[in-house]
Design a protein around this motif. Structure first.
Motif, short mmCIF file in Angstrom:
data_model
loop_
_atom_site.label_atom_id
_atom_site.label_comp_id
_atom_site.label_asym_id
_atom_site.label_seq_id
_atom_site.Cartn_x
_atom_site.Cartn_y
_atom_site.Cartn_z
N THR A 1 5.27 3.93 -2.10
CA THR A 1 5.56 3.57 -1.66
C THR A 1 4.64 2.94 -0.45
O THR A 1 3.87 3.03 -0.23
CB THR A 1 7.07 3.93 -0.58
N TRP A 2 3.73 4.69 -0.49
CA TRP A 2 2.98 5.04 0.64
C TRP A 2 1.17 4.31 0.14
O TRP A 2 0.87 4.00 1.05
CB TRP A 2 2.73 6.60 0.48
N ALA A 3 1.31 3.90 -1.07
CA ALA A 3 0.22 3.44 -2.43
C ALA A 3 -0.16 1.89 -1.37
O ALA A 3 -0.75 1.62 -0.97
CB ALA A 3 -0.16 3.78 -3.63
N LYS A 4 1.27 1.91 -1.54
CA LYS A 4 1.71 -0.39 -1.05
C LYS A 4 1.04 -0.02 0.29
O LYS A 4 0.38 -0.79 0.68
CB LYS A 4 3.03 -1.07 -2.27
N GLN A 5 1.51 0.30 0.95
CA GLN A 5 1.39 0.52 1.78
C GLN A 5 0.23 0.75 3.23
O GLN A 5 -0.98 0.06 3.64
CB GLN A 5 2.13 1.10 3.19
N TYR A 6 -0.83 1.35 2.20
CA TYR A 6 -1.88 2.24 2.91
C TYR A 6 -2.88 0.92 2.24
O TYR A 6 -3.66 0.16 2.42
CB TYR A 6 -2.51 3.04 1.53
N LEU A 7 -2.70 0.12 0.81
CA LEU A 7 -3.69 -1.11 0.44
C LEU A 7 -3.26 -2.70 1.41
O LEU A 7 -4.08 -3.46 1.44
CB LEU A 7 -3.35 -1.22 -1.03
N ALA A 8 -1.75 -2.02 1.56
CA ALA A 8 -1.57 -3.58 2.33
C ALA A 8 -2.41 -3.37 3.90
O ALA A 8 -2.63 -4.48 4.66
CB ALA A 8 -0.20 -3.67 3.14
N ARG A 9 -2.74 -2.25 4.26
CA ARG A 9 -3.52 -1.62 5.91
C ARG A 9 -4.76 -2.55 5.39
O ARG A 9 -4.98 -2.17 6.28
CB ARG A 9 -2.74 -0.47 6.33
N HIS A 10 -5.29 -1.44 4.57
CA HIS A 10 -6.83 -1.79 4.70
C HIS A 10 -7.42 -2.52 3.38
O HIS A 10 -8.09 -3.17 4.06
CB HIS A 10 -7.16 -0.16 3.66
N ARG B 1 -3.50 -7.95 -7.23
CA ARG B 1 -2.62 -6.85 -8.47
C ARG B 1 -1.61 -7.97 -9.40
O ARG B 1 -0.66 -7.59 -10.08
CB ARG B 1 -2.36 -5.90 -7.88
N CYS B 2 -0.48 -8.26 -8.07
CA CYS B 2 0.40 -8.76 -8.17
C CYS B 2 1.03 -10.07 -9.13
O CYS B 2 0.98 -9.89 -9.96
CB CYS B 2 1.91 -9.31 -6.76
N GLU B 3 0.14 -10.71 -8.91
CA GLU B 3 -0.53 -11.87 -9.45
C GLU B 3 -0.38 -11.82 -11.23
O GLU B 3 -0.29 -12.52 -11.65
CB GLU B 3 -1.61 -13.07 -8.73
#
Length: 454
Positions: A434-443, A451-453
């Motif tokens: 969860t933290w990694a997704k938030q970090y990528l979404a922020r930066h 990655r999701c596609e």
């Protein structure tokens, strides 16, 4: 002669030679000792030592002084040794020693010329009472013109220090109530001495101070004021005290000087001033002259600052409460675009002219090596401000700005990079994901979408 620590042991021949007339110096030369050591050795052996001979008493190259016959005759005729020394051009001690060597008997100090029946002022000598060590009279019993008998020292009579039994204070230069003495005015007797003479007088100074003054000091002019006379000729008389003319009547802001204050009238020293609002207060002169005090305090309550007024680089927007000292606080906008809250006194006196951008170039070096700049009325770290501009958003608390070349003063955007220290030290896999997704979404949100596609 070298110092010898060991004791000298004289032989019987040395003792016989000394008794025969040989000097101690000659005996000391034989053994390499000083003459004093030989004398001590002789005394330890019980030999009676003799003093210096006449030839030893005379200093070589300096013959004793011999007075001429005329100077000896002058001394014998009654002239003192000091007068003879002055006439001969010598020291009195030298003259006395020369007279003694020439067999002239040194006479004692002659008896004073004071005789019974002589007058000294109001005193008449009756009989001597004491004799000094040299035969001179020490004291005389005297009768005053008033009939009082008293004992007076012979020296005080000859020198004129004592002229009466004390009754002259009643008749010579009498003091009456109302007599002026400088700035003092005699009011009434304060203390009586012997024979009913007034010893101290209660006097009043021109400034209003009252004090007990010695009568003798008043007659001799030793006391002329209570101390106000020392302040100089630029002072004039007032009811409370003598005040400088240069301060009375001057205006300092809303205050006008009335007079000088004494503790007797206002409880403390200072300048009595009247404010435009009617209040009266006492203030220090240096505070008035420096501009630290310009009113009784009413100036802080009513202010002429209004919204829209311009003070140097600041434009008043609206009132923003009060300061910690109770003064009006105003929200102002600077020419640089920043805002600042300033007091009404700071605006009207000119102590606040901008939000801080006019302080040099607005940049300063901190002790830790980073540069601070003024912006919007407060200080910012320049490297964080540059990274904010580069990212286009405010920085978070967990984000840091790193200098690539490790030079803290080089804040060029190409030399700065953003660091983040928000990663947790450890935890569940689901929390870290969860933290990694938030970090990528922020930066880097595009990386997360790509990655999701896939």
């Amino acid at each position: 002669m070298p110092y010898r620590k060991d004791r000298l042991a004289l032989t019987d021949a040395d003792v016989a030679d000394y008794r025969g007339g040989v000097s101690a110096s000659k005996i000391a030369e034989r053994h390499g000792y000083s003459a004093g050591t030989v004398i001590h050795a002789l005394r330890r052996m019980g030999v009676e030592t003799r003093g210096l001979s006449e030839s030893q008493k005379t200093i070589p190259g300096r013959p004793p002084t011999v007075l001429a016959e005329k100077f000896v005759t002058m001394y014998r005729d009654g002239m003192s040794a000091a007068k003879v020394a002055e006439a001969a051009g010598l020291h009195p001690a030298t003259v006395r020693k020369a007279l003694k060597r020439q067999g002239v008997k040194y006479r004692k100090k002659s008896e004073p010329n004071t005789q019974s029946g002589e007058r000294f002022g109001r005193l008449t000598t009756i009989e001597p009472l004491g004799v000094g060590p040299r035969g001179g009279v020490k004291e005389w019993r005297c009768r005053c013109d008033c009939g009082t008998e008293t004992t007076v020292g012979a020296a005080t009579l000859r020198h004129g220090h004592t002229k009466s039994c004390g009754c002259s204070k009643l008749t010579d230069n009498p003091i009456s109530p109302g007599d002026p003495f400088g700035r003092w005015t005699a009011v009434e007797p304060a203390k009586l001495g012997q024979h009913g003479a007034v010893k101290r007088w209660l006097c009043r100074c021109d400034c209003g101070t009252e004090r007990s003054i010695d009568a003798t000091e008043l007659r001799r002019g030793k006391v002329n004021s209570c101390g106000c006379l020392r302040r100089g000729p630029q002072y004039r008389e007032r009811k409370s005290c003598r005040v400088p003319i240069k301060m009375v009547g001057r205006a300092f802001g809303r205050l006008t000087v009335i007079c000088w204050s004494c503790p007797k009238w206002y409880g403390k020293y200072g300048w009595v001033c009247r404010c435009e609002c009617g209040n009266v207060g006492v203030y220090k002169g240096h505070a008035l002259r420096s501009g630290s005090i310009v009113s009784c305090g009413c100036r802080n309550l009513d202010t002429n600052v209004q919204p829209g007024d311009v003070y140097d680089s600041l434009t008043v927007l609206r009132q923003n409460g009060r300061t910690a000292y109770g003064r009006h606080a105003w929200l102002c906008r600077c020419e640089c675009g920043g805002t600042i809250t300033a007091s009404s006194d700071g605006l009207t006196r000119g102590t606040t002219k901008s939000c801080g951008c006019h302080k040099g170039d607005g940049r300063s070096l901190r002790p830790d090596g980073y540069i601070e700049v003024w912006c919007n009325g407060r200080k910012w770290l320049e490297h964080r401000l540059m990274m904010t501009w580069k990212e286009g958003r405010p920085l978070k608390r967990h984000e840091e700005v790193h200098h690539i070349d490790n030079n803290k003063t080089n804040n060029h955007p190409d030399n700065l990079e953003l660091w983040d220290h928000s990663q947790p030290p450890g935890g569940r896999v689901s929390d870290l994901t969860t933290w990694a997704k938030q970090y990528l979404a922020r930066h880097q949100p595009e990386a997360l979408v790509t990655r999701c596609e896939n």
